[in-house]
Design a protein around this motif. Structure first.
Motif, mmCIF file in Angstrom:
data_model
loop_
_atom_site.group_PDB
_atom_site.id
_atom_site.type_symbol
_atom_site.label_atom_id
_atom_site.label_comp_id
_atom_site.label_asym_id
_atom_site.label_seq_id
_atom_site.Cartn_x
_atom_site.Cartn_y
_atom_site.Cartn_z
ATOM 1 N N THR A 186 50.364 52.407 36.635
ATOM 2 C CA THR A 186 49.002 52.744 36.312
ATOM 3 C C THR A 186 48.028 52.922 37.143
ATOM 4 N N CYS A 187 47.877 51.904 38.037
ATOM 5 C CA CYS A 187 46.847 51.734 38.935
ATOM 6 C C CYS A 187 47.382 51.813 40.398
ATOM 7 N N ALA A 188 48.744 51.948 40.730
ATOM 8 C CA ALA A 188 49.109 52.093 42.137
ATOM 9 C C ALA A 188 48.936 50.867 42.728
ATOM 10 N N THR B 54 39.363 47.039 35.137
ATOM 11 C CA THR B 54 40.733 46.274 35.111
ATOM 12 C C THR B 54 41.677 47.009 34.435
ATOM 13 N N CYS B 55 42.862 47.268 35.348
ATOM 14 C CA CYS B 55 44.002 47.929 34.765
ATOM 15 C C CYS B 55 44.534 47.224 33.486
ATOM 16 N N PRO B 56 44.620 48.118 32.577
ATOM 17 C CA PRO B 56 45.115 47.414 31.229
ATOM 18 C C PRO B 56 46.851 47.123 31.168
ATOM 19 N N GLN B 57 47.401 47.922 32.175
ATOM 20 C CA GLN B 57 48.855 47.706 32.112
ATOM 21 C C GLN B 57 49.344 46.473 32.983
ATOM 22 N N CYS B 58 48.449 46.009 33.979
ATOM 23 C CA CYS B 58 48.898 44.747 34.845
ATOM 24 C C CYS B 58 47.940 43.741 34.584
ATOM 25 N N GLN B 59 46.689 43.994 34.004
ATOM 26 C CA GLN B 59 45.768 43.119 33.918
ATOM 27 C C GLN B 59 45.062 42.642 35.281
HETATM 28 ZN ZN ZN Z 1 47.880 48.041 37.219
#
Ligand code: ZN
Ligand code: ZN
Length: 374
Positions: free
Chosen positions: A169-171, A188-193
């Motif tokens: 998601t955020c590379a 903040t990226c929701p997938q990896c927090q």
């Molecule tokens: Zn991420």
């Protein structure tokens, strides 16, 4: 004390190493040398652990790192490492500490401000000791409940042998940016927090969280001369908030129990002893308790009630390790009561010789007496 090693050398990184590299070098070494992981070489690994934590606390902080690059150890001396009782470095926390009680509180703001990332949890532990223990110093064990990095996966959350994968998601950046009118908004990226990577194959021990909640027994050395409210910082013994983060620091806040007779003001100690009319008039040697045992105190002939005697160097040691405070002993003269007929007779014979004028003391003189009592 032996020569300090170069901080870059301690972490095994180059002088130009970016922040991220310093962080991962620290994590790897901290895992390797944590005293709990080296029970057979505890002291050696403890030394090593302190050394790398100290190096990290300087190099991870932009300002301190710059000072270190220019002036070497002299540029950052006293700013980190080991139990730390320089009160100035705690001033930042005064306002936060004010609201806290008990244990396990998070100082997120402080952690971020000190360049450790948001993942460090500073812990507070309240410890009550006696005045005698404060005078001699103390070695003790304390039990700390805390979150610490999982040892199975070394804090990554991934099953050993597998690797965390860069977050799609955020590379791997941990943050997402998007344009909103003229502004770039970051969240903040929701997938990896915000961690930047995701775990496909989770560690069984920590269920992929990278940390475990545990209760740790730590050896604590309290130096002589601590006072009520003294804060000892134990670097790197706090908790970790998120997967892969660096541990925060542990702060031990000392409370000194009230003593049966000593009153402490700074490094000086005070107490009061009663003396008899005849000891006051004729003089006497009395035995008084001190921190290093009993001492003889000479009460001179004609001592007045309220007189204060000083025994130099018999107060508390200074925290800096140089010199000691003094011990002040004030005396009050106890008037005899319940006199027998004979005693009364003797005092009546004495009366004409000890006559004084019972006029009020001048104010200045009265104030002086008060000063003596503080
Ligand atoms: Zn991420
Ligand atoms: Zn794990």
């Amino acid at each position: 004390m032996r020569q300090k090693r170069d901080y870059y050398e301690v972490l095994g990184v180059g002088r130009e190493a970016p922040e991220q590299e310093i962080k991962s070098a620290y994590r790897r070494l901290a895992m390797q040398y944590h005293p709990d992981r080296n029970p057979d070489r505890k002291e050696e690994s403890e030394e090593k652990f302190k050394e790398i934590t100290e190096a990290y606390s300087v190099l991870a902080d932009q300002q301190k790192r710059a000072a270190y690059d220019r002036f070497g150890h002299a540029g950052v001396s006293g700013s980190s490492g080991g139990p730390d009782f320089n009160s100035s470095i705690f001033s930042d926390f005064e306002d936060i500490f004010g609201d806290l009680f008990g244990f396990g509180s998070v100082f997120g703001r402080n952690a971020a401000a000190r360049g450790r990332g948001a993942g460090a949890i500073d812990l507070r532990y309240d410890l009550e000791i006696s005045l005698e223990e404060a005078a001699t110093g103390l070695e003790t064990k304390i039990k700390i409940p805390r979150w610490e990095a999982c040892r199975i996966c070394e804090g990554t959350g991934a099953r050993p042998g597998s690797n965390p994968q860069s977050c799609p998601t955020c590379a791997g950046r941990g943050q997402l940016r998007h344009q909103q009118g003229f502004f770039t908004v970051t969240r903040t990226c929701p997938q990896c927090q915000g961690v930047g990577h995701i775990i496909r194959d989770m560690c069984n021990q920590c269920k992929g969280e990278g940390r475990v909640n545990t209760e740790r027994v730590l050896d604590l050395r309290i130096p002589p001369g601590v006072d009520d409210g003294t804060r000892l910082r134990v670097a790197g013994e706090g908790g970790v908030a998120t997967r892969g983060s660096i541990p925060g620091d542990l702060y031990v806040i000392l409370k000194i129990r009230d003593h049966a007779f000593y009153e402490r003001r700074g490094n000086d100690l005070y107490f009061t002893i009663p003396i008899s009319v005849s000891q006051a008039a004729l003089g006497a040697d009395v035995v008084v308790p001190t921190l290093r045992g009993e001492e003889r105190l000479r009460i001179p002939e004609g001592t007045q009630s309220g007189s204060v005697f000083r025994l130099r160097g018999l107060g508390m040691p200074t925290l800096e390790g140089r010199g000691r405070g003094d011990l002040y002993i004030s005396v009050f003269v106890v008037t005899p009561t319940r006199l027998s007929r004979d005693h009364r007779r003797w005092l009546e014979i004495l009366a004409p010789f000890v006559r004084i004028s019972n006029l009020p003391l001048e104010r200045r003189a009265a104030e002086k007496v008060k000063d003596v009592f503080g």
